[in-house]
Write a protein that holds these residues in place. Structure first.
Motif, short mmCIF file in Angstrom:
data_model
loop_
_atom_site.label_atom_id
_atom_site.label_comp_id
_atom_site.label_asym_id
_atom_site.label_seq_id
_atom_site.Cartn_x
_atom_site.Cartn_y
_atom_site.Cartn_z
N ASN A 19 -9.21 1.18 -3.95
CA ASN A 19 -7.94 1.86 -3.71
C ASN A 19 -8.20 3.36 -3.81
O ASN A 19 -8.68 3.84 -4.82
CB ASN A 19 -6.91 1.43 -4.75
CG ASN A 19 -7.03 -0.04 -5.11
OD1 ASN A 19 -7.55 -0.37 -6.16
ND2 ASN A 19 -6.59 -0.90 -4.23
N ARG A 20 -7.86 4.13 -2.76
CA ARG A 20 -8.32 5.51 -2.73
C ARG A 20 -7.22 6.55 -2.48
O ARG A 20 -7.40 7.71 -2.81
CB ARG A 20 -9.38 5.69 -1.64
CG ARG A 20 -10.67 4.91 -1.90
CD ARG A 20 -11.72 5.28 -0.85
NE ARG A 20 -13.00 4.65 -1.14
CZ ARG A 20 -13.53 3.67 -0.44
NH1 ARG A 20 -12.88 3.18 0.59
NH2 ARG A 20 -14.70 3.16 -0.77
N LYS A 21 -6.13 6.18 -1.87
CA LYS A 21 -5.21 7.18 -1.34
C LYS A 21 -4.07 7.52 -2.31
O LYS A 21 -3.46 6.65 -2.91
CB LYS A 21 -4.63 6.71 -0.01
CG LYS A 21 -5.69 6.57 1.09
CD LYS A 21 -5.07 6.14 2.41
CE LYS A 21 -6.13 6.03 3.50
NZ LYS A 21 -5.56 5.59 4.80
N GLU A 22 -3.84 8.82 -2.44
CA GLU A 22 -2.70 9.36 -3.18
C GLU A 22 -2.58 8.72 -4.58
O GLU A 22 -3.54 8.72 -5.33
CB GLU A 22 -1.44 9.20 -2.33
CG GLU A 22 -1.56 9.94 -0.99
CD GLU A 22 -0.43 9.60 -0.04
OE1 GLU A 22 0.73 9.63 -0.48
OE2 GLU A 22 -0.71 9.33 1.14
N ARG A 73 -12.86 6.88 -4.42
CA ARG A 73 -13.24 8.17 -3.85
C ARG A 73 -13.87 7.94 -2.48
O ARG A 73 -14.79 7.15 -2.34
CB ARG A 73 -14.23 8.88 -4.78
CG ARG A 73 -14.77 10.18 -4.25
CD ARG A 73 -15.51 10.94 -5.34
NE ARG A 73 -16.56 10.16 -5.96
CZ ARG A 73 -17.81 10.09 -5.48
NH1 ARG A 73 -18.14 10.72 -4.36
NH2 ARG A 73 -18.71 9.38 -6.11
N ASP A 74 -13.36 8.64 -1.47
CA ASP A 74 -13.96 8.58 -0.14
C ASP A 74 -15.19 9.46 -0.08
O ASP A 74 -15.38 10.37 -0.90
CB ASP A 74 -12.95 9.05 0.92
CG ASP A 74 -11.84 8.03 1.14
OD1 ASP A 74 -12.17 6.82 1.17
OD2 ASP A 74 -10.68 8.43 1.25
N SER A 83 0.83 -1.21 0.00
CA SER A 83 0.00 0.00 0.00
C SER A 83 0.86 1.25 0.00
O SER A 83 0.62 2.20 -0.77
CB SER A 83 -0.93 -0.01 1.22
OG SER A 83 -1.71 1.16 1.26
N THR A 84 1.87 1.28 0.85
CA THR A 84 2.74 2.45 0.94
C THR A 84 3.45 2.72 -0.37
O THR A 84 3.52 3.86 -0.85
CB THR A 84 3.79 2.25 2.06
OG1 THR A 84 3.11 2.11 3.32
CG2 THR A 84 4.75 3.43 2.13
N GLN A 101 -14.72 13.22 -0.20
CA GLN A 101 -14.02 13.81 -1.33
C GLN A 101 -15.00 14.40 -2.33
O GLN A 101 -16.21 14.19 -2.26
CB GLN A 101 -13.13 12.76 -2.02
CG GLN A 101 -11.94 12.34 -1.18
CD GLN A 101 -11.11 11.30 -1.90
OE1 GLN A 101 -11.62 10.37 -2.49
NE2 GLN A 101 -9.79 11.49 -1.85
N ARG A 144 1.10 3.97 -3.14
CA ARG A 144 0.66 5.34 -2.87
C ARG A 144 1.74 6.36 -3.21
O ARG A 144 1.44 7.51 -3.52
CB ARG A 144 0.27 5.48 -1.39
CG ARG A 144 -1.08 4.89 -1.05
CD ARG A 144 -1.22 4.64 0.44
NE ARG A 144 -0.91 5.81 1.24
CZ ARG A 144 -0.79 5.79 2.57
NH1 ARG A 144 -0.94 4.65 3.22
NH2 ARG A 144 -0.52 6.89 3.23
#
Length: 380
Positions: free
Chosen positions: A327-330, A130-131, A87-88, A134, A91
């Motif tokens: 999958n949402r972040k960065e 998208r959260d 994940s890291t 957002q 991102r």
């Protein structure tokens, strides 16, 4: 011994050095003391997606389940990364660098593009990326798709839904000379056609009310044609539907300068009559063209464009469940979207019987079949 087990005895270790060499050019954003080799992590993530993984947690689980396979061609000094590590990394790494690396891997196949091949440009929303807090605007990936080869040539994430800017960036990443670029009406504008013509390509772009003055002149040109003007006709019957399409091309002489529209040489029109359960529907579509093709060539070009919808976007949702991905972040959504597109490219290299969805599952079930897919990287 089953057939795939027999193949396993003959199948050589896959040429993953092709991947590792390409991935080596991707900048590693992590600290110098990172435990897991970036290239190896990307290989595991990609192969996991090829076999149906939809999240970083599934990448880690798949890696552990198939560690015996990966150890045939990877060192894995610290075993399989955790889902947090996957994940890291996804991102943080640059999606443009990741997609460019895949472009290098598939360069041999891309080289098979020929004169007049259609390159379709279109965007696809990542609906699950998208959260709740957002913006309502979906993230989007814009791709250049080689219709005949059924291959993604380049993919760019559209920042804040900016499909037009992303499309211009995609066009700058691929060789356009001798190719025909197709796209919907959003891309029928001066900046896009200038980018295509400067790159040595031709264009066939849907023309709608966003270019109202140009559309009006196109209709005027079609209104002046003689009764014996050349046309092409196609008819399709099936699934309770009968459709007849008629295509025509007319000159746009002098209108490129009048509208400051680079390269404009002709207009194309397709009139479709569709009969379903006794009900008749008609539709007329108009296109701006940078060359004067025969009506049959024009209709084939328009038809080829739909490959990006039917063979790419539809398959991403059906076989890779892209619309359901969370999958949402960065950079995570963009990078994993790139893995899906490139996994689709590789899966299509296999010519054995069976649907694409079944082949993806088979790759997860059978080590031999997975190795046979990965070995197709080495042949154009």
């Amino acid at each position: 011994m089953d057939s795939w087990a027999a193949i396993a005895l003959l199948e050589p270790v896959p040429r993953m050095d092709i991947f590792l060499a390409a991935f080596d050019d991707i900048p590693d954003p992590r600290a110098d003391n990172a435990r897991h080799d970036l290239c190896e992590l990307l290989v595991v993530g990609f192969v996991a997606v090829l076999c149906g993984a939809t999240s970083c947690a599934e990448m880690a689980d798949f890696g552990r389940a198939k560690e015996h396979v990966f150890r045939d061609f990877l060192k894995l000094r610290h075993s399989i990364p955790s889902h947090d590590t996957f994940s890291t990394v996804f991102r943080m790494i640059d999606p443009k660098a990741l997609d460019a690396a895949f472009g290098r891997v598939l360069a041999q196949i891309t080289a098979l593009l020929g004169e007049g091949d259609v390159i379709a440009i279109d965007g696809k929303a990542l609906r699950g990326a998208r959260d709740k807090g957002q913006s309502a605007r979906n993230r989007m990936m814009v791709s250049a798709y080689a219709a005949r080869l059924r291959l993604t040539l380049a993919t760019v994430a559209a920042d804040n839904g900016g499909e037009l800017e992303a499309a211009l960036e995609v066009l700058g990443l691929i060789a356009l000379r001798g190719k025909v670029v197709t796209a919907d009406a959003l891309h029928c504008n001066r900046r896009t056609v200038a980018a295509i013509t400067e790159g040595g390509g031709d264009y066939c772009l849907a023309l709608k009310a966003n270019q109202d003055s140009l559309l009006s002149d196109a209709r005027s040109c079609f209104g002046k044609v003689s009764p014996d003007h050349p046309v092409a006709r196609q008819q399709e019957v099936g699934h309770g539907r009968k459709e007849t399409r008629t295509g025509m091309v007319v000159s746009a002489k002098g209108l490129a300068e009048h509208h400051d529209f680079p390269g404009l040489q002709a207009f194309g029109r397709i009139e479709a009559r569709r009969e379903t359960d006794g009900k008749m529907q008609t539709e007329t579509r108009t296109f701006a063209l940078s060359w004067m093709p025969e009506p049959e060539v024009f209709m084939a070009t328009v038809r080829a464009h739909w490959g990006i919808e039917n063979a790419l976007h539809w398959q991403l949702d059906v076989s890779f469940r892209e619309d359901a991905a969370r999958n949402r972040k960065e950079h995570g959504p963009a990078n994993i979207a790139i893995l899906r597109r490139r996994a689709l490219d590789l899966a299509r290299r296999d010519t054995s019987k069976g649907s694409l969805s079944i082949k993806l599952k088979r790759a997860g079930w059978s080590d031999a079949f997975l190795l046979s897919l990965l070995n197709k990287l080495a042949s154009a």
